[in-house]
Design a protein around this motif. Sequence first.
Motif, PDB file in Angstrom:
ATOM      1  N   UNK A  32      53.089  46.323  -4.002  1.00  0.00           N
ATOM      2  CA  UNK A  32      52.146  46.226  -2.900  1.00  0.00           C
ATOM      3  C   UNK A  32      52.841  46.833  -1.682  1.00  0.00           C
ATOM      4  N   UNK A  33      52.171  47.737  -0.982  1.00  0.00           N
ATOM      5  CA  UNK A  33      52.833  48.442   0.115  1.00  0.00           C
ATOM      6  C   UNK A  33      51.934  48.512   1.339  1.00  0.00           C
ATOM      7  N   UNK A  34      52.438  48.005   2.458  1.00  0.00           N
ATOM      8  CA  UNK A  34      51.761  48.081   3.746  1.00  0.00           C
ATOM      9  C   UNK A  34      52.584  48.985   4.648  1.00  0.00           C
ATOM     10  N   UNK A  35      51.914  49.756   5.513  1.00  0.00           N
ATOM     11  CA  UNK A  35      52.635  50.684   6.383  1.00  0.00           C
ATOM     12  C   UNK A  35      52.379  50.357   7.850  1.00  0.00           C
ATOM     13  N   UNK A  36      53.357  50.730   8.682  1.00  0.00           N
ATOM     14  CA  UNK A  36      53.243  50.581  10.132  1.00  0.00           C
ATOM     15  C   UNK A  36      53.774  51.847  10.779  1.00  0.00           C
ATOM     16  N   UNK A  37      53.166  52.239  11.898  1.00  0.00           N
ATOM     17  CA  UNK A  37      53.547  53.500  12.554  1.00  0.00           C
ATOM     18  C   UNK A  37      54.685  53.335  13.556  1.00  0.00           C
ATOM     19  N   UNK A  38      54.953  52.095  13.999  1.00  0.00           N
ATOM     20  CA  UNK A  38      56.033  51.876  14.961  1.00  0.00           C
ATOM     21  C   UNK A  38      56.455  50.415  14.931  1.00  0.00           C
ATOM     22  N   UNK A  39      57.455  50.078  15.755  1.00  0.00           N
ATOM     23  CA  UNK A  39      57.992  48.723  15.769  1.00  0.00           C
ATOM     24  C   UNK A  39      56.940  47.705  16.205  1.00  0.00           C
ATOM     25  N   UNK A  40      56.121  48.087  17.171  1.00  0.00           N
ATOM     26  CA  UNK A  40      55.107  47.154  17.681  1.00  0.00           C
ATOM     27  C   UNK A  40      54.127  46.760  16.578  1.00  0.00           C
ATOM     28  N   UNK A  41      53.641  47.741  15.824  1.00  0.00           N
ATOM     29  CA  UNK A  41      52.720  47.429  14.733  1.00  0.00           C
ATOM     30  C   UNK A  41      53.422  46.626  13.642  1.00  0.00           C
TER      31      UNK A  41
END
Length: 238
Positions: A32-41
Amino acid sequence: MNNGSEIHLLVVDDDERIRTLLQKFLIRNGFYTTVARDAAQARRLLAGLEFDLIVLDVMMPGEDGVSLTRDLRSRLSTPILLLTAKGETGDRISGLEAGADDYLPKPFEPKELLLRISAILRRSPSRREERLPKILKLGEFRYDVERGELWHGENPVRLTATEAALMRAFARNPGVPMSRNALVDDLGRGAGRGGGGQANERAVDVQITRLRRKIESDPKQPRYLQTVRGAGYMLAPD
């Protein structure tokens, strides 16, 4: 996604192309993989979800990966794998000092990332063990994790010492690819003093073939003991 995987990864990278490629690759390999674009997200996601491992790029606009690692490590035990620019030794040292578990220089081969992730997960089993099932179902078979016993209905299935060692190794990591080298290490430990030298990668392949004959309805097209290209083998229970 390969059935049986409950490993949830968080990938944090400001490059959309890399995020998308990694997410597709990791999902295809059973995570299962979730992504974030930066530290805040990433922080927002971590506030509401529990992850088994974080893959974190060091060089990001705003808060960088080392700073985020340092802050997360003060609050979380979640393993962290840093992605660093090739040749940036300072980033690697800073990241490890901040509490990262490992680093991988860019550019890298996706299968190397997979092997690094699997290695970290093997070294950090405590959180996963709490929620691992006591019985693994493999179609008409079931494997009792605590007793190390394989059953077909009401009938016990006899396993050789090597097959039993393999099943124990896979049962500790259901849904996680295990390299041949890792399995050789497990067999070496299981063999005790003086036995490890007899285990090699070819021997692992032979034992996998024999084990498949005992648990697969069609050993040539395995459903439960799968081959993961470039990574090794994986047990994928129901």
